[in-house]
Design a protein around this motif. Structure first.
Motif, PDB file in Angstrom:
ATOM      1  N   LEU A 152     -11.331  10.910 -19.646  1.00 30.52           N
ATOM      2  CA  LEU A 152     -11.843  11.968 -20.280  1.00 30.52           C
ATOM      3  C   LEU A 152     -10.746  12.812 -21.136  1.00 30.52           C
ATOM      4  O   LEU A 152     -11.058  12.878 -22.377  1.00 30.52           O
ATOM      5  CB  LEU A 152     -12.030  12.898 -19.418  1.00 30.52           C
ATOM      6  N   ALA A 153      -9.413  12.584 -20.837  1.00 29.16           N
ATOM      7  CA  ALA A 153      -8.706  13.286 -21.640  1.00 29.16           C
ATOM      8  C   ALA A 153      -8.201  12.445 -22.744  1.00 29.16           C
ATOM      9  O   ALA A 153      -7.801  13.055 -23.884  1.00 29.16           O
ATOM     10  CB  ALA A 153      -7.384  13.590 -20.778  1.00 29.16           C
ATOM     11  N   MET A 154      -8.091  11.211 -22.565  1.00 27.35           N
ATOM     12  CA  MET A 154      -7.676  10.218 -23.613  1.00 27.35           C
ATOM     13  C   MET A 154      -8.687  10.179 -24.722  1.00 27.35           C
ATOM     14  O   MET A 154      -8.496   9.628 -25.857  1.00 27.35           O
ATOM     15  CB  MET A 154      -7.266   8.954 -22.992  1.00 27.35           C
ATOM     16  N   ASN A 155      -9.998  10.205 -24.191  1.00 31.88           N
ATOM     17  CA  ASN A 155     -11.118   9.998 -25.128  1.00 31.88           C
ATOM     18  C   ASN A 155     -12.136  11.227 -25.276  1.00 31.88           C
ATOM     19  O   ASN A 155     -12.945  11.050 -25.327  1.00 31.88           O
ATOM     20  CB  ASN A 155     -11.864   8.855 -24.690  1.00 31.88           C
ATOM     21  N   PHE A 156     -11.545  12.444 -25.270  1.00 35.64           N
ATOM     22  CA  PHE A 156     -12.490  13.428 -25.226  1.00 35.64           C
ATOM     23  C   PHE A 156     -13.354  13.772 -26.237  1.00 35.64           C
ATOM     24  O   PHE A 156     -14.465  14.102 -26.099  1.00 35.64           O
ATOM     25  CB  PHE A 156     -11.473  14.858 -25.084  1.00 35.64           C
ATOM     26  N   GLU A 178     -12.059  13.178  -5.178  1.00 37.94           N
ATOM     27  CA  GLU A 178     -10.722  12.841  -5.130  1.00 37.94           C
ATOM     28  C   GLU A 178     -10.305  11.505  -5.215  1.00 37.94           C
ATOM     29  O   GLU A 178     -11.386  10.688  -5.319  1.00 37.94           O
ATOM     30  CB  GLU A 178     -10.198  13.491  -3.620  1.00 37.94           C
ATOM     31  N   GLY A 179      -9.100  11.185  -5.217  1.00 38.95           N
ATOM     32  CA  GLY A 179      -8.612   9.756  -5.106  1.00 38.95           C
ATOM     33  C   GLY A 179      -8.745   9.035  -6.679  1.00 38.95           C
ATOM     34  O   GLY A 179      -8.764   9.643  -7.623  1.00 38.95           O
ATOM     35  N   GLU A 180      -8.543   7.813  -6.671  1.00 39.76           N
ATOM     36  CA  GLU A 180      -8.169   6.874  -7.764  1.00 39.76           C
ATOM     37  C   GLU A 180      -9.179   6.889  -8.684  1.00 39.76           C
ATOM     38  O   GLU A 180      -8.978   7.083  -9.887  1.00 39.76           O
ATOM     39  CB  GLU A 180      -7.824   5.514  -7.385  1.00 39.76           C
ATOM     40  N   LEU A 181     -10.432   6.937  -8.162  1.00 41.90           N
ATOM     41  CA  LEU A 181     -11.645   6.890  -9.155  1.00 41.90           C
ATOM     42  C   LEU A 181     -11.714   8.269 -10.017  1.00 41.90           C
ATOM     43  O   LEU A 181     -11.911   8.143 -11.193  1.00 41.90           O
ATOM     44  CB  LEU A 181     -12.927   6.658  -8.705  1.00 41.90           C
ATOM     45  N   MET A 182     -11.689   9.352  -9.322  1.00 42.89           N
ATOM     46  CA  MET A 182     -11.570  10.456 -10.001  1.00 42.89           C
ATOM     47  C   MET A 182     -10.222  10.647 -10.908  1.00 42.89           C
ATOM     48  O   MET A 182     -10.355  11.012 -12.125  1.00 42.89           O
ATOM     49  CB  MET A 182     -11.279  11.636  -9.027  1.00 42.89           C
ATOM     50  N   GLN A 183      -9.211  10.162 -10.561  1.00 44.39           N
ATOM     51  CA  GLN A 183      -8.117  10.414 -11.540  1.00 44.39           C
ATOM     52  C   GLN A 183      -8.154   9.284 -12.578  1.00 44.39           C
ATOM     53  O   GLN A 183      -7.851   9.703 -13.866  1.00 44.39           O
ATOM     54  CB  GLN A 183      -6.682   9.773 -10.688  1.00 44.39           C
ATOM     55  N   GLU A 184      -9.005   8.050 -12.501  1.00 44.89           N
ATOM     56  CA  GLU A 184      -9.252   7.166 -13.700  1.00 44.89           C
ATOM     57  C   GLU A 184     -10.053   7.945 -14.465  1.00 44.89           C
ATOM     58  O   GLU A 184      -9.861   7.917 -15.834  1.00 44.89           O
ATOM     59  CB  GLU A 184      -9.651   5.981 -13.027  1.00 44.89           C
ATOM     60  N   GLN A 185     -11.330   8.392 -13.957  1.00 53.05           N
ATOM     61  CA  GLN A 185     -12.211   9.278 -14.832  1.00 53.05           C
ATOM     62  C   GLN A 185     -11.629  10.422 -15.567  1.00 53.05           C
ATOM     63  O   GLN A 185     -11.892  10.657 -17.115  1.00 53.05           O
ATOM     64  CB  GLN A 185     -13.301   9.534 -13.998  1.00 53.05           C
ATOM     65  N   LEU A 186     -10.729  11.121 -15.100  1.00 45.91           N
ATOM     66  CA  LEU A 186      -9.958  12.076 -15.784  1.00 45.91           C
ATOM     67  C   LEU A 186      -9.063  11.817 -16.840  1.00 45.91           C
ATOM     68  O   LEU A 186      -8.959  12.332 -17.801  1.00 45.91           O
ATOM     69  CB  LEU A 186      -9.219  13.207 -14.695  1.00 45.91           C
TER      70      LEU A 186
END
Length: 276
Positions: A259-263, A248-256
Motif C-alpha cells: 500500500l505504501a509503495m503503490n499508494f 497482524e503478522g507477515e501478510l499484514m506487513q506485506e500488504q501495508l
C-alpha cells in the motif's frame, strides 16, 4: 436488520451483547455499527483510555462494554483519532456520563468545537454502497468545547506512558494514530484500515485486507499517502484500525508495504488528481 446491528436509542434498552473483543491483554475493541471504539488498558484496571466514540446513539452500548471490561471505573480520558461522525457520534454523551476530558490534535479542533464543517463527501469515488450514501452522512461540526483539549505537543498520550501520538493527516487535517514501540502495536484510526469501507458487502462480512482511508471522506491524498508511508516505516506488528478487524503478522506487513509503495494505484480513486 437485527438487534445486533441496530443503533441503540436512548430508551434504556439493556444490551447484554455489548462486549469488547480482546486483541492483546491491554487492547480491545467494540464495533459500533460501522466503526470501532478501542479500549486501552488491562481488564479490571482503573487506568484505561477510550479511543474514539463510534456513531451517535451508541453511548449505552459503549458504557456497557466498558463496564464488562473495567467494572465501574471510568476511563481517564477519551482520545479522538479524528472528528468524523462515526468516530465522534457518542462523544458528548460519554464525556458527560464519565465526566472525563477529551483530547484531539490541534488541527482537528475547529471541526469538534462548532467552528467548521468537514468538506462534503464525494460519492463518485471509491465505489460501493457506502460511497453512494456518503453525502448523507452527518458532517456538521459538533461542539465539544466544554470537554475537549489539545493533545500534548510532545507526542505523548495522556495516561498512557508506553504510547505515542503519530500525526497521520490526509483523511482529516488533525488525524492521529497511536503507536507503542516495544511491541509495535498501532491504533491506526482511518489512516489505514483493514476493510474496504466503501463496500457494504466487505463491511458486512468484514473481509480483511489493508486499505487506504475511506475514499469518500478523504480530501488530501498527498498527505494521506505520506501518512501511509509513515505508518509502514513504523513496521507495526499488530494493527487495530477504525474500521475492520485487527490484523497482524507477515501478510499484514506485506500488504501495508505494498500500500505504501503503490499508494497512488492502490488507494487513490482513478479519476482523482494523483499527487506528484
Amino acid at each position: 436488520m437485527d438487534k445486533e446491528q441496530q443503533p441503540l436509542m436512548d430508551d434504556g434498552w439493556h444490551m447484554a451483547h455489548a462486549e469488547a473483543e480482546q486483541v492483546l491483554d491491554d487492547l480491545a475493541f467494540y464495533r459500533t455499527l460501522i466503526a470501532n471504539v478501542i479500549f486501552i488498558g488491562k481488564k479490571d484496571t482503573e487506568n484505561w483510555v477510550l479511543i474514539d466514540c463510534g456513531v451517535n446513539h451508541y453511548s449505552k452500548r459503549i458504557i456497557e462494554a466498558a463496564e464488562k471490561r473495567f467494572g465501574t471505573h471510568p476511563p481517564k480520558a477519551i482520545i479522538l483519532t479524528h472528528g468524523h461522525f462515526d468516530h465522534i457520534g457518542s462523544a458528548k454523551e460519554l464525556a458527560k456520563h464519565w465526566n472525563v476530558p477529551i483530547y484531539a490534535h490541534p488541527l482537528e479542533m475547529p471541526f469538534i468545537t462548532g467552528e467548521k464543517s468537514y468538506p462534503v463527501a464525494n460519492s463518485a469515488i471509491g465505489g460501493g454502497m457506502f460511497s453512494l450514501l456518503s453525502p448523507f452522512f452527518p458532517r456538521d461540526p459538533i461542539n465539544l468545547s466544554k470537554w475537549v483539549q489539545p493533545l500534548p505537543k510532545d507526542g505523548s498520550v495522556p495516561h498512557l506512558k508506553e504510547w505515542r501520538i503519530v500525526h497521520t493527516p490526509g483523511h482529516t487535517p488533525g488525524h492521529v494514530s497511536l503507536f507503542r514501540d516495544h511491541d509495535r502495536t498501532l491504533v491506526a484510526g482511518d489512516a489505514v484500515i483493514t476493510v474496504k469501507q466503501e463496500s457494504s458487502m466487505a463491511v458486512f462480512i468484514q473481509s480483511q485486507h489493508i486499505h487506504g482511508p475511506p475514499a469518500y471522506f478523504t480530501h488530501d491524498w498527498h498527505a494521506a499517502e505520506q501518512s501511509a508511508k509513515k505508518i509502514a516505516r513504523l513496521n507495526p506488528k499488530t494493527i487495530l484500525s477504525g474500521h475492520g478487524l485487527p490484523m497482524e503478522g507477515e501478510l499484514m506487513q506485506e500488504q501495508l508495504t505494498q500500500l505504501a509503495m503503490n499508494f497512488k494505484d492502490y488507494a487513490i480513486p482513478v479519476h482523482q488528481d494523483k499527487p506528484h
